[in-house]
Design an enzyme around this catalytic site. Structure first.
Site, short mmCIF file in Angstrom:
data_model
loop_
_atom_site.label_atom_id
_atom_site.label_comp_id
_atom_site.label_asym_id
_atom_site.label_seq_id
_atom_site.Cartn_x
_atom_site.Cartn_y
_atom_site.Cartn_z
N LYS A 274 -9.16 19.88 76.51
CA LYS A 274 -9.68 21.21 76.86
C LYS A 274 -11.15 21.35 76.46
O LYS A 274 -11.97 21.83 77.25
CB LYS A 274 -8.81 22.29 76.19
CG LYS A 274 -7.36 22.30 76.64
CD LYS A 274 -6.58 23.46 76.07
CE LYS A 274 -6.42 23.42 74.57
NZ LYS A 274 -5.64 22.23 74.10
N THR A 275 -11.49 20.96 75.24
CA THR A 275 -12.88 21.04 74.79
C THR A 275 -13.77 20.13 75.62
O THR A 275 -14.88 20.51 76.02
CB THR A 275 -12.97 20.67 73.30
OG1 THR A 275 -12.15 21.54 72.53
CG2 THR A 275 -14.41 20.77 72.81
N ASP B 284 -12.63 28.27 71.32
CA ASP B 284 -11.38 27.57 71.06
C ASP B 284 -10.43 28.49 70.27
O ASP B 284 -10.88 29.40 69.58
CB ASP B 284 -11.65 26.30 70.27
CG ASP B 284 -10.51 25.30 70.38
OD1 ASP B 284 -9.59 25.51 71.20
OD2 ASP B 284 -10.54 24.29 69.65
N THR C 67 -3.60 26.93 72.64
CA THR C 67 -2.33 26.19 72.63
C THR C 67 -1.15 27.14 72.71
O THR C 67 -0.02 26.70 72.84
CB THR C 67 -2.21 25.35 71.35
OG1 THR C 67 -2.31 26.22 70.21
CG2 THR C 67 -3.32 24.31 71.26
N ARG D 167 -6.11 12.08 72.65
CA ARG D 167 -6.63 12.07 71.28
C ARG D 167 -5.84 11.10 70.41
O ARG D 167 -6.41 10.35 69.61
CB ARG D 167 -6.59 13.47 70.68
CG ARG D 167 -7.16 13.55 69.26
CD ARG D 167 -7.08 14.97 68.74
NE ARG D 167 -7.91 15.87 69.51
CZ ARG D 167 -7.81 17.20 69.46
NH1 ARG D 167 -6.90 17.77 68.69
NH2 ARG D 167 -8.62 17.96 70.18
#
Length: 346
Positions: free
Chosen positions: A69-70, A114, A163, A222
């Site tokens: 997302k980032t 975020d 999230t 990740r």
């Protein structure tokens, strides 16, 4: 990415070589692997906004941690040729914190927040006006002499990531013109990501090794990159420098990662439900305490993957392990006693 580049990234200006070496994040949409539907749609929206020389509509990104997302927010800024500013909702403690950022942005800036579900109500209300009217409500004076003035700000694009979409208020969600939901990555997509990252890290990884690492990466880039870095260490010190299947198998075993990608705490969660709570149901708070983790970490990081693997279920009364969880540990399925004295075979 270092703090120097994390705070504000100038779109279209490449990072220095050492910074690029240290970051495995893709820089443009064509380099972003996976999430094909999101990329196709976003590519159209970005191109349309650029052709009209307008700010992109506000973008809401939903999905578990580590899915990109980032990274996608940063790519959006680069593709738009716009400035990029980033913060997290917990860092916005008072309305003046948000006002300080929005009052200094340039036209078409991409502003990324975020954990947007953690915004405080007062800040969220200020954000409503900024998103819709591109103005800031500011109170001047105190007491009976206080008055509210509206300060115009440049048109910008807010990118909110969460999230926990269910914790974001309806008025806030309704102000986003583009809503995209991230899905877990397939093994094949993660294998491609691992190969790309291996090139950046200047390490060779065999095809069978990349597929093995991909299958143990929880569907999350990740995690895949984290595991790849550790395999690089094992290959360098205990191998020839090449990540082979044998090196990957040995390294994963030493890291406590099994064939499903389950880690130490995953197994502790499942075994705690089986051994301490008779297979469930058990509440999230109680379960988190039993394994010494926070409830947020349990719900955001561990549970989604365990549910996806079909190892636990969420029920109105709590978490329950499935038959597959017993089989994963080679345990005999036991009778679980429900309230009311009725025994049911799980």
């Amino acid at each position: 990415m270092s703090d120097e580049y994390q705070d504000i990234v100038r779109a279209g200006v490449p990072l220095p070589d050492d910074a690029q070496e240290g970051s495995l994040r893709p820089q443009f949409l064509k380099e972003f692997l996976g999430q094909e539907e999101i990329k196709k749609n976003l590519s159209v929206f970005i191109q349309a906004a650029r052709d009209r020389e307008e700010a992109l509509d506000h973008l809401f990104l939903i999905g578990p941690p580590g899915l990109g997302k980032t990274t996608l927010a940063q790519i959006t800024a680069r593709e738009l040729g716009a400035d990029f500013k980033v913060t997290s909702a917990p860092a916005l403690d008072k309305p003046k914190d948000l006002a300080g950022i929005l009052s200094t942005i340039t036209p078409r800036t991409v502003f990324f927040i975020d954990e947007i579900h953690r915004l405080k109500p007062a800040i969220e209300e200020m954000l409503y006006i900024a998103m819709e009217d591109y103005e800031l409500d500011w109170v001047i004076g105190q007491g009976a002499a206080a008055r509210t003035v509206r300060i115009p700000i440049p048109k910008f694009t807010l990118v909110g990531a969460t999230t926990k979409a269910g914790m974001v208020s309806s008025p806030l969600i309704s102000r986003f013109g583009i809503v995209q939901r991230f899905n877990y990555y397939t093994k094949e997509e993660l294998s491609l990501i691992i190969k790309r990252s291996a090139q950046i890290l200047d390490v060779q990884v065999n095809d069978d090794a990349s597929l093995l690492l991909a299958s143990c990466s929880r569907g999350t880039p990740r995690v895949a990159n984290r595991v790849l870095r550790r395999m690089r260490d094992f290959a360098q010190i205990e191998g020839s420098g090449v990540i082979t299947k044998e090196i990957a198998e040995s390294g994963l075993k030493r890291l406590g990662i099994d064939d499903l990608g389950l880690e130490k705490y995953d197994r502790e969660i499942l075994l705690s439900i089986i051994n301490n709570f008779g297979g469930g149901p058990v509440g999230a708070e109680t379960l988190a305490i039993s394994i010494g983790e926070s409830q947020d970490t349990l719900e955001d990081y561990y549970e989604p993957y365990l549910i996806q693997c079909g190892l636990i279920q969420r029920t109105p009364r709590g978490r329950v392990v499935t038959e597959r969880a017993y089989k994963q540990f080679g345990l005999e399925i036991k009778e679980r006693l429900e309230k009311g004295g009725q025994g049911t075979l799980f």
